[in-house]
Design a protein around this motif. Structure first.
Motif, short mmCIF file in Angstrom:
data_model
loop_
_atom_site.label_atom_id
_atom_site.label_comp_id
_atom_site.label_asym_id
_atom_site.label_seq_id
_atom_site.Cartn_x
_atom_site.Cartn_y
_atom_site.Cartn_z
N PRO A 98 0.82 -1.22 0.00
CA PRO A 98 0.00 0.00 0.00
C PRO A 98 0.85 1.26 0.00
O PRO A 98 1.83 1.37 0.74
CB PRO A 98 -0.80 -0.12 1.30
CG PRO A 98 -0.78 -1.58 1.64
CD PRO A 98 0.54 -2.08 1.17
N GLU A 99 0.47 2.20 -0.85
CA GLU A 99 1.12 3.51 -0.85
C GLU A 99 0.61 4.38 0.30
O GLU A 99 1.33 5.24 0.80
CB GLU A 99 0.88 4.22 -2.19
CG GLU A 99 1.64 3.64 -3.38
CD GLU A 99 1.00 2.36 -3.91
OE1 GLU A 99 1.73 1.52 -4.46
OE2 GLU A 99 -0.24 2.20 -3.75
N ILE A 100 -0.64 4.17 0.69
CA ILE A 100 -1.21 4.79 1.88
C ILE A 100 -1.26 3.71 2.95
O ILE A 100 -1.68 2.58 2.66
CB ILE A 100 -2.64 5.30 1.60
CG1 ILE A 100 -2.67 6.28 0.44
CG2 ILE A 100 -3.23 5.94 2.85
CD1 ILE A 100 -4.06 6.64 -0.03
N PRO A 101 -0.84 3.95 4.17
CA PRO A 101 -0.90 2.91 5.20
C PRO A 101 -2.32 2.35 5.33
O PRO A 101 -3.29 3.10 5.43
CB PRO A 101 -0.46 3.63 6.47
CG PRO A 101 0.38 4.76 5.99
CD PRO A 101 -0.23 5.20 4.69
N SER A 102 -2.44 1.04 5.29
CA SER A 102 -3.75 0.41 5.45
C SER A 102 -4.35 0.82 6.79
O SER A 102 -3.63 0.91 7.80
CB SER A 102 -3.62 -1.10 5.38
OG SER A 102 -3.14 -1.51 4.11
N ARG A 103 -5.66 1.03 6.79
CA ARG A 103 -6.32 1.50 8.01
C ARG A 103 -6.22 0.48 9.12
O ARG A 103 -6.12 0.84 10.31
CB ARG A 103 -7.80 1.81 7.70
CG ARG A 103 -8.61 2.29 8.89
CD ARG A 103 -8.07 3.61 9.43
NE ARG A 103 -8.80 4.04 10.61
CZ ARG A 103 -8.58 3.60 11.84
NH1 ARG A 103 -7.61 2.71 12.07
NH2 ARG A 103 -9.28 4.05 12.86
N VAL A 104 -6.25 -0.81 8.79
CA VAL A 104 -6.17 -1.90 9.76
C VAL A 104 -5.23 -2.96 9.21
O VAL A 104 -5.17 -3.18 8.01
CB VAL A 104 -7.57 -2.51 10.02
CG1 VAL A 104 -7.47 -3.81 10.80
CG2 VAL A 104 -8.47 -1.52 10.75
N LEU A 105 -4.48 -3.61 10.10
CA LEU A 105 -3.61 -4.72 9.70
C LEU A 105 -4.05 -5.99 10.42
O LEU A 105 -4.43 -5.96 11.58
CB LEU A 105 -2.16 -4.41 10.05
CG LEU A 105 -1.54 -3.17 9.39
CD1 LEU A 105 -0.11 -3.00 9.86
CD2 LEU A 105 -1.60 -3.25 7.87
N ASN A 106 -3.96 -7.12 9.71
CA ASN A 106 -4.27 -8.40 10.35
C ASN A 106 -3.00 -8.99 10.96
O ASN A 106 -1.95 -8.34 11.00
CB ASN A 106 -4.95 -9.35 9.37
CG ASN A 106 -4.03 -9.77 8.21
OD1 ASN A 106 -2.81 -9.58 8.26
ND2 ASN A 106 -4.61 -10.35 7.18
#
Length: 300
Positions: A98-106
């Motif tokens: 992702p170029e923008i940090p993902s809102r949530v990570l698993n």
């Protein structure tokens, strides 16, 4: 006494809703996805019998919209991730991270995909993703997939992915498998969209869809399977990525176990709703961060 009775009624309703939500609609889901398949092509195509069969036996829309920009990695990510660009963070044609940090990570450090929520909530399920474009593996959370594999050099071996899917389905009987063809997109870029070459390639891919459907039958899975067909984006002239409906509108077709013979549906559908439909079929709860919604009206 009256309050107790009302409480019990609400409790029973709540329990029934939970149980219903968790009951799978089918044991198996087969997703056949054609990169670059514009919805404009379906009414114009003259020889796509297997696609036409699914449309006649199930439900479909020719107005499912891509997220923007209408490019590959962004929309494959949205298809599997149940969310749009702004949330999962993949923003470029060939995004690998992702170029923008993902809102949530698993737990694997990536945005939750349909594969990861199936692994977390129903680890007994066998899942697979087979693909012709190498970029797919960066978008599915490969650590959450039971099996994933690339069909290399499909320009010289155009039947390879189909053969891989046939063999895997008959040998492993997966609960969920995504088979992602890249050939139509390349034809669109080389010869152009809405050209004789484009429709010839769509006819060829229709035959591969028929072979995959036959493999499901040969594996003894047909009566408990839902087949889905869709795409990441369409195209216009020799490109895509813009805001025309030719680029943004893609088909979505669903047929099989517990699916109505309902024909075309009018409700609005977006790319990220695909993941939500799969989650709904398997009776798993989608993450709060997803924005997709299942097209519940297509089910019996």
């Amino acid at each position: 006494m009256k309050k107790t009775f009302v409480f019990i009624c609400f409790l029973l309703i709540g329990i029934s809703q939970v149980l219903y939500a968790e009951k799978p609609k089918a044991k198996h889901v087969v997703l056949i996805a054609l990169d670059g398949w514009g919805a404009y092509s379906v009414p114009k195509a003259k020889d796509i019998p297997h696609i036409s069969q699914l449309m006649a036996e199930g439900c479909y829309t020719l107005k499912k919209r891509s997220v923007l920009p209408s490019s590959s990695a962004i929309n494959w990510a949205s298809m599997f991730n149940g969310a749009a660009t702004e949330i999962h963070g993949y923003t470029q044609w060939g995004s690998k991270t992702p170029e923008i940090p993902s809102r949530v990570l698993n737990k694997h450090g990536v945005f939750p995909t349909i594969f990861s929520i199936l692994q977390e909530q129903k680890p007994e399920l066998k899942t697979a993703c087979l693909y012709e474009w190498d970029g797919i593996k960066y978008l599915i959370d490969s650590l959450a997939v039971s099996h994933h594999a690339l069909a290399p050099d499909y320009a010289n071996h155009p039947t390879l992915l189909c053969e891989m899917a046939e063999q895997y389905i008959k040998a492993e009987r997966p609960h969920f498998i995504a088979v992602c063809f890249d050939q139509l997109d390349h034809t669109g870029h080389d010869a152009g969209h809405d050209t004789p070459s484009y429709y010839d390639k769509l006819k060829e891919l229709d035959s591969y869809a028929g072979r995959i459907m036959q493999a499901v039958k040969d594996a003894g899975m047909w009566e408990d399977t839902i087949i889905m067909m869709t795409s990441d984006h369409g195209g216009i002239k020799t490109g895509h990525g813009g805001i025309t409906l030719e680029e943004m509108e893609t088909p979505f077709i669903i047929a099989g176990k517990n699916v109505k013979r309902g024909g075309e549906f009018e409700e609005s559908m977006m790319q990220y709703d695909t993941a939500s439909i799969i989650a709904y079929i398997f009776g798993v709860k989608q993450p709060q961060v997803w924005v997709g919604r299942p097209m519940t009206q297509v089910f019996k």
